[in-house]
Design a protein around this motif. Structure first.
Motif, PDB file in Angstrom:
ATOM      1  N   ALA A  46      59.466  33.767  31.873  1.00 31.43           N
ATOM      2  CA  ALA A  46      58.392  33.507  30.910  1.00 31.43           C
ATOM      3  C   ALA A  46      57.834  34.817  30.364  1.00 31.43           C
ATOM      4  CB  ALA A  46      57.286  32.682  31.569  1.00 31.43           C
ATOM      5  N   GLY A  47      57.655  35.803  31.224  1.00 35.45           N
ATOM      6  CA  GLY A  47      57.167  37.103  30.776  1.00 35.45           C
ATOM      7  C   GLY A  47      58.107  37.748  29.775  1.00 35.45           C
ATOM      8  N   ARG A  48      59.400  37.664  30.056  1.00 38.20           N
ATOM      9  CA  ARG A  48      60.404  38.216  29.136  1.00 38.20           C
ATOM     10  C   ARG A  48      60.347  37.477  27.796  1.00 38.20           C
ATOM     11  NH1 ARG A  48      65.067  37.588  32.091  1.00 38.20           N
ATOM     12  NH2 ARG A  48      64.472  39.448  33.242  1.00 38.20           N
ATOM     13  N   ALA A  49      60.220  36.155  27.858  1.00 39.94           N
ATOM     14  CA  ALA A  49      60.157  35.359  26.622  1.00 39.94           C
ATOM     15  C   ALA A  49      58.914  35.714  25.809  1.00 39.94           C
ATOM     16  CB  ALA A  49      60.172  33.871  26.963  1.00 39.94           C
ATOM     17  N   LEU A  50      57.780  35.902  26.480  1.00 42.93           N
ATOM     18  CA  LEU A  50      56.554  36.288  25.777  1.00 42.93           C
ATOM     19  C   LEU A  50      56.715  37.645  25.099  1.00 42.93           C
ATOM     20  CD1 LEU A  50      53.788  35.134  28.282  1.00 42.93           C
ATOM     21  CD2 LEU A  50      53.999  34.436  25.894  1.00 42.93           C
ATOM     22  N   ARG A  51      57.296  38.605  25.814  1.00 41.27           N
ATOM     23  CA  ARG A  51      57.496  39.945  25.235  1.00 41.27           C
ATOM     24  C   ARG A  51      58.425  39.904  24.030  1.00 41.27           C
ATOM     25  NH1 ARG A  51      57.605  41.008  30.608  1.00 41.27           N
ATOM     26  NH2 ARG A  51      59.859  41.178  30.688  1.00 41.27           N
ATOM     27  N   ASN A  52      59.384  38.993  24.063  1.00 39.60           N
ATOM     28  CA  ASN A  52      60.358  38.895  22.974  1.00 39.60           C
ATOM     29  C   ASN A  52      59.933  37.921  21.883  1.00 39.60           C
ATOM     30  OD1 ASN A  52      62.141  40.747  24.134  1.00 39.60           O
ATOM     31  ND2 ASN A  52      63.108  39.158  25.386  1.00 39.60           N
ATOM     32  N   GLY A  53      58.813  37.235  22.076  1.00 41.76           N
ATOM     33  CA  GLY A  53      58.353  36.268  21.084  1.00 41.76           C
ATOM     34  C   GLY A  53      59.262  35.059  20.963  1.00 41.76           C
ATOM     35  N   ASP A  54      59.907  34.681  22.063  1.00 37.40           N
ATOM     36  CA  ASP A  54      60.868  33.576  22.064  1.00 37.40           C
ATOM     37  C   ASP A  54      60.182  32.327  22.613  1.00 37.40           C
ATOM     38  OD1 ASP A  54      62.971  31.786  22.485  1.00 37.40           O
ATOM     39  OD2 ASP A  54      64.366  33.360  23.128  1.00 37.40           O
ATOM     40  N   ASP A  55      59.664  31.480  21.713  1.00 33.28           N
ATOM     41  CA  ASP A  55      58.921  30.291  22.128  1.00 33.28           C
ATOM     42  C   ASP A  55      59.779  29.297  22.907  1.00 33.28           C
ATOM     43  OD1 ASP A  55      56.557  31.228  20.953  1.00 33.28           O
ATOM     44  OD2 ASP A  55      57.073  30.341  19.015  1.00 33.28           O
ATOM     45  N   GLU A  56      61.035  29.121  22.505  1.00 35.20           N
ATOM     46  CA  GLU A  56      61.914  28.190  23.209  1.00 35.20           C
ATOM     47  C   GLU A  56      62.156  28.674  24.642  1.00 35.20           C
ATOM     48  OE1 GLU A  56      66.405  26.260  23.160  1.00 35.20           O
ATOM     49  OE2 GLU A  56      65.936  27.920  21.812  1.00 35.20           O
ATOM     50  N   ALA A  57      62.474  29.948  24.798  1.00 37.98           N
ATOM     51  CA  ALA A  57      62.722  30.483  26.139  1.00 37.98           C
ATOM     52  C   ALA A  57      61.457  30.404  26.998  1.00 37.98           C
ATOM     53  CB  ALA A  57      63.218  31.920  26.051  1.00 37.98           C
ATOM     54  N   LEU A  58      60.300  30.610  26.371  1.00 35.73           N
ATOM     55  CA  LEU A  58      59.040  30.507  27.107  1.00 35.73           C
ATOM     56  C   LEU A  58      58.841  29.090  27.626  1.00 35.73           C
ATOM     57  CD1 LEU A  58      56.289  31.521  28.088  1.00 35.73           C
ATOM     58  CD2 LEU A  58      55.396  31.017  25.796  1.00 35.73           C
ATOM     59  N   LEU A  59      58.979  28.105  26.756  1.00 34.00           N
ATOM     60  CA  LEU A  59      58.777  26.720  27.179  1.00 34.00           C
ATOM     61  C   LEU A  59      59.818  26.306  28.211  1.00 34.00           C
ATOM     62  CD1 LEU A  59      56.946  24.317  26.879  1.00 34.00           C
ATOM     63  CD2 LEU A  59      58.355  23.547  24.962  1.00 34.00           C
ATOM     64  N   HIS A  60      61.049  26.751  28.022  1.00 37.42           N
ATOM     65  CA  HIS A  60      62.110  26.458  28.994  1.00 37.42           C
ATOM     66  C   HIS A  60      61.739  27.045  30.359  1.00 37.42           C
ATOM     67  CE1 HIS A  60      66.748  26.261  29.718  1.00 37.42           C
ATOM     68  NE2 HIS A  60      66.066  25.719  30.691  1.00 37.42           N
ATOM     69  N   ALA A  61      61.261  28.289  30.367  1.00 34.61           N
ATOM     70  CA  ALA A  61      60.875  28.930  31.627  1.00 34.61           C
ATOM     71  C   ALA A  61      59.697  28.213  32.278  1.00 34.61           C
ATOM     72  CB  ALA A  61      60.529  30.400  31.377  1.00 34.61           C
ATOM     73  N   LEU A  62      58.732  27.798  31.492  1.00 41.20           N
ATOM     74  CA  LEU A  62      57.544  27.142  32.046  1.00 41.20           C
ATOM     75  C   LEU A  62      57.826  25.749  32.585  1.00 41.20           C
ATOM     76  CD1 LEU A  62      54.860  28.120  29.373  1.00 41.20           C
ATOM     77  CD2 LEU A  62      55.134  29.070  31.681  1.00 41.20           C
ATOM     78  N   THR A  63      58.780  25.044  31.983  1.00 41.21           N
ATOM     79  CA  THR A  63      59.020  23.656  32.372  1.00 41.21           C
ATOM     80  C   THR A  63      60.101  23.501  33.429  1.00 41.21           C
ATOM     81  OG1 THR A  63      60.530  23.353  30.509  1.00 41.21           O
ATOM     82  CG2 THR A  63      58.210  22.734  30.175  1.00 41.21           C
ATOM     83  N   GLY A  64      60.928  24.506  33.629  1.00 42.78           N
ATOM     84  CA  GLY A  64      61.923  24.466  34.703  1.00 42.78           C
ATOM     85  C   GLY A  64      62.796  23.230  34.661  1.00 42.78           C
ATOM     86  N   ASP A  65      62.798  22.483  35.759  1.00 38.54           N
ATOM     87  CA  ASP A  65      63.654  21.297  35.872  1.00 38.54           C
ATOM     88  C   ASP A  65      63.267  20.192  34.899  1.00 38.54           C
ATOM     89  OD1 ASP A  65      65.065  22.545  37.908  1.00 38.54           O
ATOM     90  OD2 ASP A  65      63.945  21.565  39.515  1.00 38.54           O
ATOM     91  N   SER A  66      62.078  20.248  34.341  1.00 33.81           N
ATOM     92  CA  SER A  66      61.635  19.226  33.379  1.00 33.81           C
ATOM     93  C   SER A  66      62.160  19.481  31.969  1.00 33.81           C
ATOM     94  CB  SER A  66      60.103  19.174  33.342  1.00 33.81           C
ATOM     95  OG  SER A  66      59.601  18.870  34.610  1.00 33.81           O
TER      96      SER A  66
END
Length: 136
Positions: A46-66
């Motif tokens: 999630a931290g990497r996604a935030l630094r890169n401005g990648d909203d999809e990767a952020l949400l993917h990281a936050l939701t995990g198995d969901s």
């Protein structure tokens, strides 16, 4: 001088302190998606996604198995739904970064963690502490 030895926590104690209720995303009367608290590895992603401005990767990281249940929902709403859900999860899991703001007239700074509240205050003339005044 105290003869008390250092007391170190066990991994189980550290993990127990990190426990958090899941975020329950109600999709319909019959279906709720339970998003578990992100793990340490998910936090790294999630931290990497935030630094890169990648909203999809952020949400993917936050939701995990969901993620497998959430991704199809993204096709049913405008793009801001993805950003809004990510923000909601960051706030719910207490992962949002605090921002110290000062009001238009100065005064005592206020620390705000909810990005939605930060945006509202900035639109109302508040500024992050340390930000220089613009020349416009």
């Amino acid at each position: 001088m105290s003869s008390k030895k250092n007391q170190f926590l066990t991994w189980d104690e550290i993990a127990a302190e990190a426990a958090h209720d899941p975020y329950e995303l109600k999709v319909s009367d019959e279906h709720t998606i339970s998003v578990q608290v992100p793990t340490g590895v998910q936090l790294i992603h999630a931290g990497r996604a935030l630094r890169n401005g990648d909203d999809e990767a952020l949400l993917h990281a936050l939701t995990g198995d969901s993620w497998e249940e959430i991704e199809p929902l993204l096709a049913t709403a405008g793009y801001k739904a993805m950003v809004n859900l990510a923000t909601e999860l960051l706030v719910f899991f207490d992962m949002a970064e605090p921002v110290e703001l000062v009001g238009p007239g100065g005064g005592k700074p206020r620390t705000v963690k909810d990005p939605r509240e930060v945006q509202r205050l900035v639109r109302a003339g508040w500024k992050p502490v340390g930000e220089a005044n613009s020349r416009s």
